[in-house]
Design an enzyme around this catalytic site. Structure first.
Site, PDB file in Angstrom:
ATOM      1  NE  ARG A 111      -6.652  -9.094   9.719  1.00  0.00           N
ATOM      2  CZ  ARG A 111      -6.694  -8.724   8.454  1.00  0.00           C
ATOM      3  NH1 ARG A 111      -5.674  -8.989   7.643  1.00  0.00           N
ATOM      4  NH2 ARG A 111      -7.753  -8.081   7.985  1.00  0.00           N
ATOM      5  CD  GLN A 120      -1.613  -2.389   1.708  1.00  0.00           C
ATOM      6  OE1 GLN A 120      -0.426  -2.652   1.910  1.00  0.00           O
ATOM      7  NE2 GLN A 120      -2.578  -3.240   1.975  1.00  0.00           N
ATOM      8  NE  ARG A 133      -7.958  -9.858   4.467  1.00  0.00           N
ATOM      9  CZ  ARG A 133      -8.499  -9.966   3.250  1.00  0.00           C
ATOM     10  NH1 ARG A 133      -9.182 -11.041   2.936  1.00  0.00           N
ATOM     11  NH2 ARG A 133      -8.368  -8.993   2.362  1.00  0.00           N
ATOM     12  CG  ASP A 145      -4.355  -9.042   3.566  1.00  0.00           C
ATOM     13  OD1 ASP A 145      -4.061  -8.511   4.648  1.00  0.00           O
ATOM     14  OD2 ASP A 145      -4.409  -8.418   2.495  1.00  0.00           O
TER      15      ASP A 145
END
Length: 291
Positions: free
Chosen positions: A204, A22, A249, A173
């Site tokens: 995460r 990104q 996710r 991801d």
């Protein structure tokens, strides 16, 4: 603040302190309208969709490998772009969920069409195959400048694995759902080099560690990753409510995990799934998943 006039844009050379497609893309886009050559140096290669598309629209990019092995991307500013017809292949990050579900649920055979297999994004397929996953790529082709294939995925007895930090950018991801796959594998899996996962939509690493523990998986949380002790294919206990922390996710990962549990797994809020995969629940239902 007093502003006396707009400062002219000047090209820069920027070395990424950590892998981030990104940030890389943002700098390249800014360089489009900046006179001169703007350069981004990434010590670890990340997904290259932006470079492929910018070149397709007519921007001039130079891509090379530095003496230290870093990837060097330079864009020539004040580019003249031309309209293009763009065909977007299926998102491998979304395909990851039905793919892992098919591997884990006995008797499953699922075909997933039109999946992007760009080498900078296909790390999960490579890892799952190394774990013993029966994943076949058919009709490999180029669509809109991106490599694409259809995937045929069959239930498989997976084995634990230790991934290299070098593969993280190509599947960053997908680690939440990979943690689920490792939970049903035989033996221990070790995942390191995942610092970026702590600054995603949620932390995460921490959220997955807590959730997996709650459904009966033995895990060890590391500063930069997770160790997962697999069940060897044995059904997990389940019977927990998972706080997904508004992370799409995480929610999808535990929806898949719940298909392999004795007792129902509840996700506190599935609305964030629409962020990336609004048809996820319908697809699971169509695959005869228990919902």
């Amino acid at each position: 603040i007093m502003v006396r006039g707009a400062c002219p844009a000047v090209p820069i050379t920027y070395r990424l302190p950590m892998a981030s497609a990104q940030v890389k893309s943002a700098i390249l886009l800014a360089g489009l309208n900046t006179p001169g050559i703007t350069t981004v140096i990434e010590p670890v290669p990340t997904r290259d969709h932006s470079e492929r598309m910018l070149a397709g629209f007519g921007a001039k990019l130079d891509i090379s490998t530095g003496a230290d092995g870093a990837r060097v991307i330079s864009i020539h500013g004040e580019a003249e772009l031309t309209p293009q017809h763009v065909v977007v292949p299926g998102d491998p990050s979304s395909a990851a969920f039905p793919m892992v579900a098919a591997l884990l649920v006995p008797g499953s055979k699922v075909r997933i069409d039109n999946v992007g297999i760009n080498p900078t994004r296909a790390g999960l397929i490579e890892v799952l195959q190394a774990m013993g996953g029966d994943i076949t790529l058919v009709d490999e082709r180029i669509v809109g400048g991106e490599p694409v294939a259809d995937l045929i995925v069959k239930h498989s007895a997976l084995k634990g694995i230790e991934t290299s930090p070098d593969i993280v950018p190509s599947m960053v991801d997908e680690f939440p759902i990979l943690f689920v796959a490792a939970s049903l594998a035989e033996g221990k899996s070790v995942f390191r080099g995942l610092e970026e996962l702590r600054v995603k939509e949620s932390d995460r690493i921490s959220v997955m560690a807590k959730g997996l523990s709650a459904i009966g998986v033995t895990v060890e949380e590391l500063e930069d990753g997770l160790i997962v002790h697999g069940s060897g294919g044995a059904t997990l206990a389940g019977g927990a409510t998972i706080a997904a922390e508004l992370d799409h996710r995480i929610a999808m990962s535990f929806a898949v995990a719940g298909q392999n549990c004795y007792h129902a797994v509840t996700v506190d809020d599935v609305s964030p799934i629409a962020t990336s995969f609004p048809t996820f629940e319908d697809i699971l239902k169509n695959l005869q998943a228990q919902h």
